[in-house]
Enzyme design. Structure first.
Site, PDB file in Angstrom:
ATOM      1  N   CYS A 307       0.812  -1.225   0.000  1.00 10.51           N
ATOM      2  CA  CYS A 307       0.000   0.000   0.000  1.00 10.51           C
ATOM      3  C   CYS A 307       0.846   1.275   0.000  1.00 10.51           C
ATOM      4  O   CYS A 307       0.606   2.191  -0.795  1.00 10.51           O
ATOM      5  CB  CYS A 307      -0.964  -0.007   1.185  1.00 10.51           C
ATOM      6  SG  CYS A 307      -0.196   0.040   2.821  1.00 10.51           S
ATOM      7  N   HIS A 355      -2.523   1.118   6.853  1.00 10.31           N
ATOM      8  CA  HIS A 355      -2.918   1.055   5.442  1.00 10.31           C
ATOM      9  C   HIS A 355      -3.157   2.466   4.907  1.00 10.31           C
ATOM     10  O   HIS A 355      -3.560   3.368   5.650  1.00 10.31           O
ATOM     11  CB  HIS A 355      -4.190   0.226   5.269  1.00 10.31           C
ATOM     12  CG  HIS A 355      -4.453  -0.153   3.844  1.00 10.31           C
ATOM     13  ND1 HIS A 355      -3.762  -1.146   3.193  1.00 10.31           N
ATOM     14  CD2 HIS A 355      -5.320   0.357   2.926  1.00 10.31           C
ATOM     15  CE1 HIS A 355      -4.199  -1.248   1.950  1.00 10.31           C
ATOM     16  NE2 HIS A 355      -5.136  -0.342   1.757  1.00 10.31           N
ATOM     17  N   HIS A 367      -6.125   1.899  -4.264  1.00  9.62           N
ATOM     18  CA  HIS A 367      -5.097   1.451  -3.321  1.00  9.62           C
ATOM     19  C   HIS A 367      -4.624   0.054  -3.693  1.00  9.62           C
ATOM     20  O   HIS A 367      -5.299  -0.688  -4.405  1.00  9.62           O
ATOM     21  CB  HIS A 367      -5.641   1.466  -1.881  1.00  9.62           C
ATOM     22  CG  HIS A 367      -6.704   0.447  -1.616  1.00  9.62           C
ATOM     23  ND1 HIS A 367      -6.830  -0.211  -0.407  1.00  9.62           N
ATOM     24  CD2 HIS A 367      -7.712  -0.054  -2.399  1.00  9.62           C
ATOM     25  CE1 HIS A 367      -7.861  -1.050  -0.455  1.00  9.62           C
ATOM     26  NE2 HIS A 367      -8.411  -0.964  -1.640  1.00  9.62           N
TER      27      HIS A 367
END
Length: 392
Positions: A307, A355, A367
């Site tokens: 991420c 994240h 993402h």
């Protein structure tokens, strides 16, 4: 008389049929109830329910994401430390060469003393493990020429410098070893979480996997619905605010025109250049170009990403260099409220900031999702919101 006591077969049969029907209905309802309960209750063999399995897998993926960020931070530290150690070892080698040059110069004086039959304190100096102590205990310096004294001074200087650099390099090597051990530990932690998640999923039947996919789809649809509703509300509020500002500006111009008795200039259609919007456009263009590429923990592109590696690469495309991990990226730029986010903003999730994604508007983000998944669109309400920042 006997005839009226004769049982009415039809009536009795109807009652029996009704009782049978009631019994069948009750049995059917009981079966439905049992089936419904069995879908949510834990099996008698102790196997977790599908919902429990999904919750556990999601938590393992979240923990793996957090461990990935720790791994990334440790790897960055290790890479930096390794470069520092390499520079130090190069410096030690250079200092050693300089020390050897000084030793050869002293050696030439020692050889000359030996040939002339003179004293060989210089040779003794070369063999001494404590040059400073040697000079304190003798009067050799009193009997050396100016050139010899300069050579001895240079030797002392290089001997001391080489020793300091060796000690510094040894300390840095110890730090590097510690960083490498931390890196290996974090790597094992990530792999352990992913192995557990894969093991849980492998134990599901084909039917359970299909049901799990349906549950996941329903969860995503609900998150998207909430995001769309929040975006509609945000746009409505922004429109109302813009209209109120426009009305206030119109009244201000009218008042100003009355005071000066001159017509006010119409508002210009030319908008100021939004440098952030220009950068964000490059970021989102890059992000869209990476859709479908796999999530791989620790990866920074160009073929796969985790991420924070994805957000770092996307903003690099706009000329902005972000830190490697989420814990540092969250401190870059300006914090913005969730209701005030613009396309290009970084949006962080979970209490441990494990994240990150790129907001693209409309309650959506792009993402690098999670292991086994890829770079994709997702609702910003799919995970617990932590914060958002505008990097530039």
């Amino acid at each position: 008389m006997a005839s009226h006591r004769k049982p009415r077969t039809g009536t009795l049969q109807s009652a029996t049929a009704r009782r049978s029907a009631v019994g069948a209905t009750a049995a059917a309802l009981a079966s439905v109830t049992l089936l419904s309960q069995s879908a949510n209750a834990a099996p008698e063999d102790g196997k977790p329910t599908l919902e429990e399995t999904q919750k556990k897998v999601d938590e393992l993926y979240r923990q793996a994401g957090a461990a990935t960020q720790k791994y990334n931070a440790a790897k960055e530290k290790t890479d930096t430390q390794r470069k520092r150690v390499d520079r130090m070892l190069d410096d030690v080698a250079k200092r050693t060469d300089q020390l050897n040059d000084a030793r050869r110069t002293l050696g030439s004086y020692a050889a000359a003393q030996y040939r002339t039959g003179g004293i060989s304190e210089t040779a003794t100096l070369l063999l001494s493990s404590d040059p400073q102590g040697f000079f304190r205990q003798t009067h050799v310096m009193d009997r050396l020429s100016a050139r010899q004294k300069a050579a001895v001074g240079e030797y002392q200087k290089q001997h001391r410098a080489a020793g300091e650099k060796r000690a510094e390099a040894a300390a840095s090597l110890a730090e590097l070893t510690e960083a490498q051990q931390t890196l290996a530990k974090d790597k094992r932690a990530v792999q352990a979480k992913l192995t557990q998640a894969r093991q849980l999923l492998s134990e599901l039947t084909a039917e359970e996997k299909a049901r799990l996919a349906a549950i996941e789809k329903k969860k995503q649809e609900e998150a998207q619905r909430k995001a769309a509703e929040a975006e509609r509300q945000r746009k409505a509020e922004a429109k109302a605010e813009a209209e109120a500002k426009a009305e206030a500006e119109r009244k201000r111009r009218e008042e100003a025109a009355k005071e000066t008795e001159e017509p006010s200039a119409p508002p210009s259609d030319q908008q100021p250049t939004d440098s952030y919007a220009a950068k964000a456009e490059k970021v989102i263009s890059f992000a869209k170009g990476e859709l479908g590429k796999p999530y791989v923990w620790g990866a920074t592109g160009p073929n796969s990403y985790d991420c924070s590696g994805f957000t770092q690469a996307a903003w690099r495309a706009a000329g902005v260099e972000l830190p490697r991990v989420t814990y540092d990226q969250v401190n870059v730029g300006t914090k913005v409220a969730k209701s005030e986010m613009k396309p290009g903003d970084l949006i962080f999730f979970y209490d441990d900031i494990s994240h990150v994604g790129i907001y693209v508007g409309g309650g959506q983000m792009i993402h690098a999702s999670k292991p086994g998944d890829d770079v994709k669109y997702e609702s910003i309400d799919y995970m617990p919101f932590h914060s958002a920042v505008r990097p530039a």
